[in-house]
Design a protein around this motif. Structure first.
Motif, PDB file in Angstrom:
ATOM      1  N   MET A  35       0.214   5.657   1.026  1.00  0.00           N
ATOM      2  CA  MET A  35      -0.979   6.276   1.610  1.00  0.00           C
ATOM      3  C   MET A  35      -1.474   5.429   2.775  1.00  0.00           C
ATOM      4  O   MET A  35      -1.292   4.205   2.781  1.00  0.00           O
ATOM      5  N   ARG A  36      -2.095   6.067   3.732  1.00  0.00           N
ATOM      6  CA  ARG A  36      -2.692   5.371   4.875  1.00  0.00           C
ATOM      7  C   ARG A  36      -4.047   4.840   4.428  1.00  0.00           C
ATOM      8  O   ARG A  36      -4.902   5.602   3.972  1.00  0.00           O
ATOM      9  N   THR A  37      -4.235   3.526   4.540  1.00  0.00           N
ATOM     10  CA  THR A  37      -5.439   2.880   4.036  1.00  0.00           C
ATOM     11  C   THR A  37      -6.098   2.028   5.109  1.00  0.00           C
ATOM     12  O   THR A  37      -5.434   1.514   6.005  1.00  0.00           O
ATOM     13  N   ASP A  74     -12.649   2.873  -1.806  1.00  0.00           N
ATOM     14  CA  ASP A  74     -13.229   4.176  -1.447  1.00  0.00           C
ATOM     15  C   ASP A  74     -14.739   4.201  -1.671  1.00  0.00           C
ATOM     16  O   ASP A  74     -15.297   5.176  -2.162  1.00  0.00           O
ATOM     17  N   GLN A  95      -8.931   5.147   1.710  1.00  0.00           N
ATOM     18  CA  GLN A  95      -8.035   5.962   2.516  1.00  0.00           C
ATOM     19  C   GLN A  95      -8.539   6.022   3.959  1.00  0.00           C
ATOM     20  O   GLN A  95      -9.727   6.089   4.209  1.00  0.00           O
TER      21      GLN A  95
END
Length: 107
Positions: free
Chosen positions: A86-88, A41, A106
């Motif tokens: 989670m969409r990464t 991130d 993300q």
């Protein structure tokens, strides 16, 4: 729809996803350059600490949804026992068949 790791374009990225999904820490580190770096991130992280905390400790897995940039960019559903699914997004810098850097966050 997911892309099977065996269908990923870049051999180093293919090995990365395969090692993650197999929980194979030794194979994972074998495909990294000695001075490999990473960010999560947008923040630089200690690579060994991060992969143990986010991937190998909590049973991390990647289900690749898309690949682009010659196989050096992926979007995947990443799942581990700490955060769930989670969409990464993943971006890789590959040099001489070794991963020199990866960036995730993300998507």
């Amino acid at each position: 729809m997911t892309i099977a790791p065996t269908k990923l374009s870049d051999p180093a990225v293919r090995a990365f996803v395969t090692a993650v999904n197999a929980g194979d820490r030794e194979a994972f580190f074998a495909l990294l350059a000695a001075d490999a770096t990473m960010s999560d991130d947008g923040s630089e992280r200690d690579l060994a600490d991060w992969v143990d905390r986010e991937i190998f400790g909590p049973n991390g897995r990647m289900a690749v949804q898309t690949e682009s940039h010659g196989g050096h960019a992926l979007v995947a559903e990443f799942t581990n026992e700490t955060w769930g699914t989670m969409r990464t997004a993943w971006r890789f810098t590959v040099d001489g068949g070794k991963i020199r850097r990866f960036e995730t966050g993300q998507a």
